[in-house]
Every structure is written in structure tokens, then in C-alpha cells.
Design a protein around this motif. Structure first.
Motif, short mmCIF file in Angstrom:
data_model
loop_
_atom_site.label_atom_id
_atom_site.label_comp_id
_atom_site.label_asym_id
_atom_site.label_seq_id
_atom_site.Cartn_x
_atom_site.Cartn_y
_atom_site.Cartn_z
N ILE A 1 -15.31 17.04 33.97
CA ILE A 1 -14.03 17.27 33.92
C ILE A 1 -13.14 16.59 33.70
O ILE A 1 -13.51 14.99 34.17
N LEU A 2 -12.61 16.76 32.46
CA LEU A 2 -11.73 15.58 31.96
C LEU A 2 -10.25 15.74 32.30
O LEU A 2 -9.95 16.84 31.81
N ILE A 3 -9.67 14.70 32.38
CA ILE A 3 -8.02 14.77 32.52
C ILE A 3 -7.86 13.89 31.56
O ILE A 3 -7.37 12.84 31.84
N ILE A 4 -6.96 14.85 31.63
CA ILE A 4 -5.50 14.00 30.29
C ILE A 4 -4.76 13.96 30.71
O ILE A 4 -3.68 14.19 30.78
N GLU A 5 -3.93 12.99 31.22
CA GLU A 5 -2.63 12.63 32.13
C GLU A 5 -2.72 11.13 32.05
O GLU A 5 -2.87 9.89 31.97
N ASP A 6 -1.67 10.47 31.70
CA ASP A 6 -0.84 9.12 30.92
C ASP A 6 -0.81 8.80 32.15
O ASP A 6 -0.18 7.30 32.30
N ASP A 7 -0.12 9.46 32.76
CA ASP A 7 0.65 8.61 34.51
C ASP A 7 -0.91 8.50 35.76
O ASP A 7 -1.98 9.51 36.11
N ALA A 8 -1.19 7.61 35.47
CA ALA A 8 -2.27 6.51 36.07
C ALA A 8 -2.51 6.99 37.14
O ALA A 8 -3.54 7.44 37.93
N ASP A 9 -1.36 6.86 38.50
CA ASP A 9 -1.75 7.57 39.95
C ASP A 9 -1.51 9.05 39.81
O ASP A 9 -2.33 9.20 40.89
#
Length: 411
Positions: free
Chosen positions: A8-16
Motif C-alpha cells: 500500500i502506498l499512502i500519498i498524504e502531506d498530513d503526517a498524522d
């Protein structure tokens, strides 16, 4: 279905947000990678394709249009026709998520999500991805990243997207290392024949038996004639008689005049319904430095090296170099720099040409790279009234290294 742990790859700028999703999915036995933006995502995908991609649609603070996410979605699907992309959006972005699904996303989840909903959505995505791959006879394109933000590369990607779904033959022209082979694979992958075989006929070693076997093998897929100009004239007629009903892609390093001299008129017309000229790296404004940073990150990740910046002098040299062997050469230089370079910032010393270990001789540096280096050194010396210490500090070199370069260039 594969028993390998789902990737799975998560592309998300919010680290939390990314951490919460990663912990949830890892507890279910999934292998999870996180990227804070599209550039970091391409690094991850260059190392390992993802079964499911969770894609946030906005990466700049305050933006809600989803423009960055839509651009990434288009590129992901173009790079892998079997991609399963789940968009992630807030409650106010439901209309945007629906639009993303119309453009190829598989599903969407709303932030803040329920863990049950997110997990079920990802599990369905994994099952869909593996069903797609099980049904395909051709494997996914490896390293299918036609990266670059220049106008020249945007045009190439647009041409591939428009031509791939058709049955038109395509002629890919360009120098070594410009991406002809990758473009051929993307043309095949984007076609209705994508699940059929991708067969390469190497013109230099072809004979009648090889042509007969490979044209037959490619009938339900795509036939790539590599270096078509090197196919002996005596075999061109044989090939021309066998390619009816076959999707063809031909490659050549020659210009049009050279091709007309090397390839018979009948075959040339049949292979070149659409002609795509791959631009040299030097003509792709801004792409050399973008690709250098991409490959630096890829090789840091691959070889377990700490993150390291490129010095200002190094960045200038990369941007101004001619790169005669194009992306292939840049990739090699960056891998060597990551393996052998300094721990602080990659400078001119680290970007020196590699060694040809086959015969022990150093490869000749690209003339334009050497010229760029000489020009930068001259400029720095003049700026500091030939104060070697100050010029060396500006260039990120030691005094001894600068003296060696001054001697090399007669300064």
C-alpha cells in the motif's frame, strides 16, 4: 492470487493522517509506504509497485481544488493501467472525489474516516488489483515512470495517451537514453492489446526464422522492432509481408533522412503512421535537475543511504550539462554519487564521471559538463578577486580540489 503481503502506498502531506492509516493497515499484515507529495511517491513506486494507492487530492496548504491530486491520478493511471487508486478527501470534497472516480479512481474515503470503512475499502482494492493482474497475460511495466515537467515531455505524454488506445503503428526516434523503450511499453500498456504479449524484435540479430516466430507471437499483442534501420534490406520485405494485423512500434536513433536511406519505402510507411521524436535531456528545460533529485532519492532509498542535498554548484552543473547519453547517463552518475559521495551535500567531485570497470579506463566527461564546471570556477574566482579560499567555499570544494581544477583548466 498472490500470497505476498499487499503493498500500500499512502500519498498524504498530513503526517498524522498518514501515520494513522499506516498503523491501521500494518496491523492487518499489509506493507505500507508513505509519501508526502507526488515527487516522493514516484521514488516509492520506482522501488516497488503498489497494490493500492491512497491518494490525497491536495498537497498545498489552503488548496481544495484537487488540481495536484488530479494531475497525479492521471499520471498514475498512465503509468499502470492496472493501478487501483483510492482518493482521500474531506467531507466538503465529496464532489471532487466523485469527479476523481470519473477520471479513473477506484473508490474514495472521507476524512475523518472510520477504521472499518478504510480497511474494507483498501481490502476491496487489493482484491481488485490482484484480479486485474491475474487476468492479464502481460506483467505490469517495470519502472514505468516517464518523468519530467518540461513542455517537451508534457507533449510526449499527451501523444502517448492519445495514440496508445489506437491500432496505429508508431515510430519512436531519438538518441540513446531518451526513453524510447519505456515509451514503447507505455504505448503497449495503454492499448486494447495490453494483456497480450510485448515482443521485441532485435533488428541486428534477426533472421527469417526469428521474424516468423516473433511476428506470430506478437499477433495478439505488440511487436517492437528495435533499431529498425539496422534490419538488413533482404529481411525488410519478409517482415513487411508478415505484419498485417499486428500492432507495431519501431525505434531508431536516426533522423528522418537517415531512416529513408536505411529503410525501404514500403516498410517505412507501414511502421510510421505516427512519429514521436524523443527529445534529448538537454532540450528538456528544468528536467535534468528534477530527474537528478528523483534518482538521488531513489538510490538513497535503495542503498540505505542518508538523505543528502545537491550543492548549488552541483545543481548548476547538472542543469547546464549536455548529457550526451541523456537520462541513462544521468541515472548512472546519480547512483554513483549516492554510493560514493559526501555525507553532507553532493558537489562537483561527487558528480564526476564514473569508471568503466570493463577495461579500467575512466569514461570521458561530457564536454558540456566540463565546460560548465570551468565556467563556474572562472566566475567564482573573478567574483572573489581570485581569492582561492572564498571561491572554494562558494563552490563547495576544498582548496586542494579547487587548485586541481584550476590546473586542469589552465586557470
Amino acid at each position: 492470487m498472490s500470497s505476498e503481503s499487499p503493498a500500500i502506498l499512502i500519498i498524504e502531506d498530513d503526517a498524522d493522517v498518514a501515520k494513522a492509516a499506516r498503523l491501521l493497515l500494518e496491523r492487518q499484515g499489509m506493507s505500507v509506504a508513505v509519501a508526502a507529495d507526488p515527487a516522493a511517491a514516484w521514488v516509492q513506486l520506482a522501488e516497488r509497485p503498489a497494490d493500492v494507492i491512497l491518494l490525497d487530492l491536495n498537497f498545498a496548504r489552503g488548496r481544495t481544488s484537487g488540481e495536484e491530486g488530479f494531475a497525479m491520478l492521471d499520471r498514475l493511471i498512465a503509468a499502470d493501467r492496472h493501478a487501483v487508486v483510492i482518493v482521500v478527501t474531506g467531507h466538503s470534497g465529496i464532489a471532487v472525489a466523485v469527479q476523481a472516480m470519473r477520471q479513473g479512481a477506484t473508490d474514495f474515503v472521507i476524512k475523518p474516516w472510520s477504521n472499518e470503512r478504510l480497511l474494507a475499502t483498501v481490502q476491496r482494492g487489493v482484491a481488485l488489483r490482484r484480479a486485474k493482474l491475474d487476468a492479464a497475460t502481460a506483467p505490469p511495466v517495470a519502472d514505468g515512470l516517464l518523468l519530467g515537467e518540461s513542455a517537451a515531455m508534457a507533449r510526449i505524454r499527451d501523444l502517448i495517451a492519445r495514440v496508445a488506445p489506437t491500432e496505429a503503428s508508431v515510430l519512436l526516434r531519438g538518441a540513446t537514453g531518451t526513453g524510447k523503450t519505456l515509451s514503447a511499453r507505455l504505448l503497449h500498456q495503454g492499448s486494447a492489446r495490453a494483456d497480450g504479449p510485448f515482443v521485441t524484435l532485435h533488428a541486428e540479430t534477426a533472421d527469417e526464422a526469428t521474424i516468423a516466430a516473433q511476428t506470430a507471437a506478437a499477433f495478439a499483442g505488440t511487436l517492437v522492432i528495435d533499431h529498425v534501420d539496422r534490419l538488413p534490406r533482404g529481411l525488410q520485405t519478409d517482415l513487411g509481408q508478415r505484419i498485417e494485423g499486428i500492432r507495431m512500434i519501431a525505434t531508431s536513433r536516426l533522423d528522418r533522412a537517415g531512416l529513408r536511406a536505411a529503410v525501404g519505402e514500403d516498410l517505412l510507411y507501414r511502421i510510421g503512421t505516427i512519429e514521436i521524436e524523443m527529445p534529448p535531456l538537454a532540450a528538456r528545460e528544468g528536467d535534468a535537475l528534477l530527474l537528478a533529485r528523483h534518482y538521488r532519492s531513489v538510490f538513497e532509498h535503495r542503498h540505505g543511504k542518508p538523505a543528502c542535498a545537491i550543492s548549488d554548484a552541483g545543481a548548476t552543473a547538472i542543469a547546464q550539462a549536455g548529457w550526451p547519453d541523456n537520462v541513462r547517463e544521468l541515472r548512472l552518475v546519480m547512483e554513483r554519487a549516492v554510493l560514493l559521495g559526501a555525507d553532507t551535500a553532493l558537489g562537483l567531485d561527487d558528480l564526476a564521471p564514473p569508471v568503466d570497470y570493463a577495461d579500467g579506463r575512466a569514461l570521458q566527461p561530457a564536454r558540456s559538463l566540463a565546460q560548465s564546471e570551468q565556467a563556474m570556477i572562472e566566475t567564482a574566482l573573478k567574483r572573489h578577486a581570485f581569492n582561492v579560499s572564498r571561491a572554494a567555499a562558494e563552490l563547495g570544494l576544498t582548496r586542494a580540489a579547487l587548485y586541481r581544477r584550476m590546473a586542469r583548466y589552465g586557470l
